[in-house]
Enzyme design. Structure first.
Site, PDB file in Angstrom:
ATOM      1  N   GLY A  15      45.479  50.321  32.705  1.00  0.00           N
ATOM      2  CA  GLY A  15      44.779  51.124  31.692  1.00  0.00           C
ATOM      3  C   GLY A  15      43.556  50.429  31.123  1.00  0.00           C
ATOM      4  O   GLY A  15      43.280  50.533  29.931  1.00  0.00           O
ATOM      5  N   ILE A  45      49.941  42.642  28.596  1.00  0.00           N
ATOM      6  CA  ILE A  45      48.998  42.047  29.556  1.00  0.00           C
ATOM      7  C   ILE A  45      47.566  42.282  29.079  1.00  0.00           C
ATOM      8  O   ILE A  45      46.721  41.396  29.148  1.00  0.00           O
ATOM      9  CB  ILE A  45      49.215  42.631  30.978  1.00  0.00           C
ATOM     10  CG1 ILE A  45      50.589  42.232  31.490  1.00  0.00           C
ATOM     11  CG2 ILE A  45      48.115  42.173  31.935  1.00  0.00           C
ATOM     12  CD1 ILE A  45      50.986  42.845  32.818  1.00  0.00           C
ATOM     13  N   ALA A  53      27.752  46.626  30.071  1.00  0.00           N
ATOM     14  CA  ALA A  53      26.424  47.143  30.425  1.00  0.00           C
ATOM     15  C   ALA A  53      26.560  48.035  31.652  1.00  0.00           C
ATOM     16  O   ALA A  53      27.353  47.750  32.550  1.00  0.00           O
ATOM     17  CB  ALA A  53      25.472  45.988  30.730  1.00  0.00           C
ATOM     18  N   LYS A  81      20.101  51.553  26.967  1.00  0.00           N
ATOM     19  CA  LYS A  81      19.652  50.461  27.844  1.00  0.00           C
ATOM     20  C   LYS A  81      18.574  50.989  28.791  1.00  0.00           C
ATOM     21  O   LYS A  81      18.816  51.929  29.547  1.00  0.00           O
ATOM     22  CB  LYS A  81      20.850  49.930  28.646  1.00  0.00           C
ATOM     23  CG  LYS A  81      20.454  48.929  29.724  1.00  0.00           C
ATOM     24  CD  LYS A  81      21.664  48.422  30.512  1.00  0.00           C
ATOM     25  CE  LYS A  81      21.217  47.556  31.673  1.00  0.00           C
ATOM     26  NZ  LYS A  81      22.331  47.184  32.576  1.00  0.00           N
ATOM     27  N   PRO A  99      13.285  47.756  35.452  1.00  0.00           N
ATOM     28  CA  PRO A  99      13.390  48.939  34.598  1.00  0.00           C
ATOM     29  C   PRO A  99      14.217  50.046  35.247  1.00  0.00           C
ATOM     30  O   PRO A  99      14.287  50.131  36.468  1.00  0.00           O
ATOM     31  CB  PRO A  99      11.927  49.406  34.499  1.00  0.00           C
ATOM     32  CG  PRO A  99      11.290  48.962  35.766  1.00  0.00           C
ATOM     33  CD  PRO A  99      12.056  47.757  36.255  1.00  0.00           C
ATOM     34  N   VAL A 188      54.905  46.409  34.799  1.00  0.00           N
ATOM     35  CA  VAL A 188      55.470  46.726  36.115  1.00  0.00           C
ATOM     36  C   VAL A 188      56.018  45.436  36.709  1.00  0.00           C
ATOM     37  O   VAL A 188      55.302  44.436  36.802  1.00  0.00           O
ATOM     38  CB  VAL A 188      54.381  47.325  37.047  1.00  0.00           C
ATOM     39  CG1 VAL A 188      54.909  47.488  38.465  1.00  0.00           C
ATOM     40  CG2 VAL A 188      53.874  48.647  36.496  1.00  0.00           C
ATOM     41  N   LEU A 335      38.557  46.424  39.398  1.00  0.00           N
ATOM     42  CA  LEU A 335      38.608  45.026  39.844  1.00  0.00           C
ATOM     43  C   LEU A 335      39.618  44.821  40.975  1.00  0.00           C
ATOM     44  O   LEU A 335      39.482  43.879  41.753  1.00  0.00           O
ATOM     45  CB  LEU A 335      38.951  44.116  38.660  1.00  0.00           C
ATOM     46  CG  LEU A 335      37.902  44.136  37.526  1.00  0.00           C
ATOM     47  CD1 LEU A 335      38.397  43.342  36.328  1.00  0.00           C
ATOM     48  CD2 LEU A 335      36.560  43.602  38.014  1.00  0.00           C
ATOM     49  N   THR A 346      27.019  46.514  37.846  1.00  0.00           N
ATOM     50  CA  THR A 346      27.390  47.511  38.851  1.00  0.00           C
ATOM     51  C   THR A 346      28.885  47.830  38.921  1.00  0.00           C
ATOM     52  O   THR A 346      29.265  48.802  39.574  1.00  0.00           O
ATOM     53  CB  THR A 346      26.943  47.028  40.241  1.00  0.00           C
ATOM     54  OG1 THR A 346      27.187  45.623  40.354  1.00  0.00           O
ATOM     55  CG2 THR A 346      25.479  47.312  40.446  1.00  0.00           C
ATOM     56  N   ILE A 348      31.167  48.971  36.751  1.00  0.00           N
ATOM     57  CA  ILE A 348      31.612  50.264  36.204  1.00  0.00           C
ATOM     58  C   ILE A 348      31.065  51.387  37.080  1.00  0.00           C
ATOM     59  O   ILE A 348      31.738  52.383  37.327  1.00  0.00           O
ATOM     60  CB  ILE A 348      31.198  50.399  34.724  1.00  0.00           C
ATOM     61  CG1 ILE A 348      31.978  49.372  33.900  1.00  0.00           C
ATOM     62  CG2 ILE A 348      31.448  51.816  34.203  1.00  0.00           C
ATOM     63  CD1 ILE A 348      31.523  49.225  32.462  1.00  0.00           C
TER      64      ILE A 348
HETATM   65  C1  LIG Z   1      32.560  38.176  33.190  1.00  0.00           C
HETATM   66  C2  LIG Z   1      32.514  39.639  33.518  1.00  0.00           C
HETATM   67  C3  LIG Z   1      31.497  40.440  33.007  1.00  0.00           C
HETATM   68  C4  LIG Z   1      31.412  41.792  33.350  1.00  0.00           C
HETATM   69  N1  LIG Z   1      30.378  42.547  32.904  1.00  0.00           N
HETATM   70  C5  LIG Z   1      30.231  43.815  33.369  1.00  0.00           C
HETATM   71  C6  LIG Z   1      29.142  44.621  32.994  1.00  0.00           C
HETATM   72  O1  LIG Z   1      28.305  44.234  32.182  1.00  0.00           O
HETATM   73  N2  LIG Z   1      29.044  45.855  33.515  1.00  0.00           N
HETATM   74  C7  LIG Z   1      29.962  46.340  34.386  1.00  0.00           C
HETATM   75  O2  LIG Z   1      29.800  47.460  34.893  1.00  0.00           O
HETATM   76  N3  LIG Z   1      31.051  45.629  34.697  1.00  0.00           N
HETATM   77  C8  LIG Z   1      31.209  44.388  34.233  1.00  0.00           C
HETATM   78  N4  LIG Z   1      32.305  43.666  34.566  1.00  0.00           N
HETATM   79  C9  LIG Z   1      33.380  44.301  35.313  1.00  0.00           C
HETATM   80  C10 LIG Z   1      34.243  45.139  34.354  1.00  0.00           C
HETATM   81  O3  LIG Z   1      34.760  44.320  33.338  1.00  0.00           O
HETATM   82  C11 LIG Z   1      35.381  45.794  35.113  1.00  0.00           C
HETATM   83  O4  LIG Z   1      34.893  46.447  36.246  1.00  0.00           O
HETATM   84  C12 LIG Z   1      36.070  46.810  34.233  1.00  0.00           C
HETATM   85  O5  LIG Z   1      36.429  46.273  33.009  1.00  0.00           O
HETATM   86  C13 LIG Z   1      37.274  47.374  34.928  1.00  0.00           C
HETATM   87  O6  LIG Z   1      38.363  46.516  34.877  1.00  0.00           O
HETATM   88  P1  LIG Z   1      39.740  47.072  35.384  1.00  0.00           P
HETATM   89  O7  LIG Z   1      40.096  48.283  34.599  1.00  0.00           O
HETATM   90  O8  LIG Z   1      39.692  47.191  36.864  1.00  0.00           O
HETATM   91  O9  LIG Z   1      40.754  45.859  35.069  1.00  0.00           O
HETATM   92  P2  LIG Z   1      41.411  45.383  33.677  1.00  0.00           P
HETATM   93  O10 LIG Z   1      40.575  45.621  32.500  1.00  0.00           O
HETATM   94  O11 LIG Z   1      41.885  43.985  33.949  1.00  0.00           O
HETATM   95  O12 LIG Z   1      42.686  46.319  33.512  1.00  0.00           O
HETATM   96  C14 LIG Z   1      43.864  46.098  34.243  1.00  0.00           C
HETATM   97  C15 LIG Z   1      44.963  46.975  33.661  1.00  0.00           C
HETATM   98  O13 LIG Z   1      46.111  46.826  34.467  1.00  0.00           O
HETATM   99  C16 LIG Z   1      47.212  46.567  33.614  1.00  0.00           C
HETATM  100  N5  LIG Z   1      48.192  45.770  34.345  1.00  0.00           N
HETATM  101  C17 LIG Z   1      47.976  44.677  35.117  1.00  0.00           C
HETATM  102  N6  LIG Z   1      49.156  44.213  35.592  1.00  0.00           N
HETATM  103  C18 LIG Z   1      50.110  45.049  35.119  1.00  0.00           C
HETATM  104  C19 LIG Z   1      51.519  45.102  35.242  1.00  0.00           C
HETATM  105  N7  LIG Z   1      52.222  44.195  35.930  1.00  0.00           N
HETATM  106  N8  LIG Z   1      52.174  46.100  34.610  1.00  0.00           N
HETATM  107  C20 LIG Z   1      51.514  47.036  33.885  1.00  0.00           C
HETATM  108  N9  LIG Z   1      50.192  47.030  33.721  1.00  0.00           N
HETATM  109  C21 LIG Z   1      49.504  46.048  34.335  1.00  0.00           C
HETATM  110  C22 LIG Z   1      46.626  45.842  32.415  1.00  0.00           C
HETATM  111  O14 LIG Z   1      47.472  45.907  31.303  1.00  0.00           O
HETATM  112  C23 LIG Z   1      45.354  46.624  32.226  1.00  0.00           C
HETATM  113  O15 LIG Z   1      45.632  47.790  31.508  1.00  0.00           O
HETATM  114  C24 LIG Z   1      32.413  42.333  34.198  1.00  0.00           C
HETATM  115  C25 LIG Z   1      33.462  41.546  34.650  1.00  0.00           C
HETATM  116  C26 LIG Z   1      33.522  40.204  34.337  1.00  0.00           C
HETATM  117  C27 LIG Z   1      34.652  39.369  34.866  1.00  0.00           C
END
Ligand SMILES: Cc1cc2nc3c(=O)[nH]c(=O)nc-3n(C[C@H](O)[C@H](O)[C@H](O)COP(=O)(O)OP(=O)(O)OC[C@H]3O[C@@H](n4cnc5c(N)ncnc54)[C@H](O)[C@@H]3O)c2cc1C
Length: 502
Positions: A15, A45, A53, A81, A99, A188, A335, A346, A348
């Site tokens: 989530g 977690i 951004a 932005k 830009p 999980v 991710l 990129t 998001i």
């Molecule tokens: C340093 C950094 C900077 C970034 N800056 C940008 C930016 O400027 N612009 C951009 O587009 N993107 C950026 N990103 C990428 C962006 O943060 C991610 O693409 C975005 O937040 C999506 O993350 P996610 O939802 O895939 O993972 P997460 O936010 O890690 O969510 C994972 C989810 O899975 C759940 N989960 C995991 N394991 C379990 C389990 N066993 N049981 C139940 N639930 C579980 C967690 O609770 C959580 O809800 C950046 C990333 C990093 C590392």
């Protein structure tokens, strides 16, 4: 479940931004179709909480869901932005701007930059960003929504948002739950698979099982379903993009609300600055082979513009992509599908793009090999084009230091070699299918990093040097006049946030 069973229950695991974007979009798309969408996440977690951004495509995501801009800005504490300022990326003390929106005005059926290159050859051109409406507005801390016909400078503006990642996930959660998405709280502990290998359910710590027909893995770097259970494999791209760590911290803002992201080159990577309504997001993305984690953290903390608003957070990552984003009846989004450093914001967008493709290619039944292959090929192409665009920034640097020497000397992918050579010789940039970035984006970075082509389009010769100079001057003046008359970014923000839905 057999391959011939129809899909009724879609289960999203995770989530964060990816999970709630997927939940909102799928619930919206399947509304009234009799299919259920549920989401499992663990508060213990938590989410990665960075990722603030974006690029202009995000507007399409919001529009498709019918999200009102004022609601969005208010609830996610977002700002506008207009692009990214790159500070010191070519050499210390030099800056350029990538830009959103193009440069100048296309003329005689060809891109503006060929006329700019003609003026450069005659020693009569000003820096490329002089002809960018977005930059002229950004450097004055002004903003307006794109408007007017093709001759109006404001029609060439593009924009995106900076927002608070945690607030964005909450905003989308409320939206998705309003459309009937059911949320299950819990960690999980096991991914259950049927005899044929398809995922059949996820088991939570308290013994509950959430069963489904089709699964979206949004569990972040861990890739609980796609990798831990289904072993989809990972292509590691760290030879080209060696940054493997980041440290992030928010701070108080000092100065006006700027409508752009700043990326500043540092000893072993780069530092971001993302202005939000209530704080500034900062982070240092670095190669741990070139600086220790402690030194990186100390460097970031010593360079904040205002008081830190939280403890710094350290993050580790492996740059690359999941070899099969869709395997069996599971699709990785976010991710869990791969990670490319946030240099061009990129990730998001890749989430949004995966969701859009998935909705277009959504199977009627559990596993459809044709749709799966298409999806995987499209996602691979998109990841690869973003990867090459990021490599371009590093490869063309003229900085000193071990990190920058390494990325300047490194071998790069063949298709990027060809792209650079074509541009250098002819001034041409051929946009590939599924390239997120327009010609003007590649142009901004290539020129900003000092790659000025020796050739240009022969049609630019239809103008005499005087005519060409006159047209460039007129375009420059028109953009400047327009920029001078725009309202301040902060004023547009306040007006937008206080606007209520009619
Ligand atoms: C340093 C950094 C900077 C970034 N800056 C940008 C930016 O400027 N612009 C951009 O587009 N993107 C950026 N990103 C990428 C962006 O943060 C991610 O693409 C975005 O937040 C999506 O993350 P996610 O939802 O895939 O993972 P997460 O936010 O890690 O969510 C994972 C989810 O899975 C759940 N989960 C995991 N394991 C379990 C389990 N066993 N049981 C139940 N639930 C579980 C967690 O609770 C959580 O809800 C950046 C990333 C990093 C590392």
């Amino acid at each position: 479940m057999s391959h011939s069973s129809p899909i009724q229950r879609i289960v999203i695991v995770g989530g964060g931004t990816a999970g709630w974007m997927a939940a909102a979009a799928l619930a919206h798309a399947f509304s009234g179709s009799g299919r259920s969408v549920s989401l499992v996440e663990s508060e213990a977690i938590g989410i990665i909480g960075v990722g603030e951004a974006t690029i202009p495509e995000i507007l399409k995501f919001n529009a498709r869901l019918g999200i009102d801009e004022a609601d969005f800005l208010r609830e996610t504490k977002a700002t506008f932005k207009l692009g990214i300022e790159f500070d010191g990326w070519r050499r210390d003390g030099e800056r350029y701007f990538h830009p959103f929106g193009g440069f100048g005005l296309d003329m005689e059926g060809i891109a503006f930059h060929h006329f700019w290159l003609k003026a450069c050859a005659e020693g009569r051109a000003e820096p490329l960003e002089t002809y960018s409406m977005a930059w002229q507005a950004a450097k004055r801390n002004r903003f307006a929504h794109p408007q007017g016909g093709p001759q109006s400078p404001l029609s060439t503006l593009g924009y995106a948002y900076h927002f608070d990642a945690a607030l964005y996930a909450g905003f989308l959660r409320r939206f998705a739950e309003g459309l009937g998405v059911v949320r299950h709280e819990g960690r999980v502990v096991d991914v259950q698979q049927a005899a044929d290998g398809d995922v059949s359910g996820v088991k939570l710590e308290d013994g509950r099982v959430v069963g489904g027909d089709f699964f979206i893995d949004c569990t972040g770097f861990v890739g609980l379903l796609i990798e831990q259970a289904l072993k989809a494999g990972y292509d590691d791209w760290s030879a080209w993009l060696p940054c493997d760590s980041a440290v992030a911290v928010p701070c108080e803002r000092d100065g006006p609300l700027s409508p752009y992201t700043r990326s500043t080159a540092r000893e072993a990577g780069w530092q971001w600055r993302i202005p939000l309504q209530h704080r500034v997001g900062n982070g240092y993305v670095y190669s741990s082979n070139h600086v220790s984690h402690q030194d990186a953290e100390d460097a970031l903390m010593s360079r904040l513009e205002g008081a830190a608003l939280a403890e710094p957070r350290r993050l580790r990552f492996a740059t690359g992509r999941r070899r099969e984003c869709w395997k069996r009846n599971c699709v990785a989004v976010g991710l869990s599908s791969g990670f490319l450093e946030p240099l061009e914001s990129t990730s998001i967008h890749l989430i949004q793009s995966a969701i859009t493709k998935l909705i277009n290619l959504f199977p009627a039944r559990s596993s459809d090999d044709g749709l799966r292959r298409q999806f995987n090929a499209l996602m691979e192409e998109e990841f690869v084009t973003v990867r090459d665009f990021l490599i371009l920034h590093y490869k063309l640097n003229e900085r000193g230091g071990a990190f920058w020497d390494q990325v300047r000397a490194m071998p790069i992918p063949d298709r990027l070699i060809e792209k650079i050579a074509l541009f250098q010789e002819t001034g041409r940039i051929v946009r590939r299918d599924h390239d997120i970035f327009a010609e003007s984006s590649w142009l901004a970075v290539a020129i900003g990093q000092g790659l000025v082509p020796s050739g240009r389009h022969p049609i630019s010769d239809v103008l005499t040097p005087e005519e060409n100079f006159g047209r460039l001057a007129a375009i420059r003046d028109s953009i400047r006049r327009t920029a001078d008359a725009l309202p301040g970014h902060e004023d547009v923000m306040s007006a937008s946030v206080s606007r209520r839905r009619a």
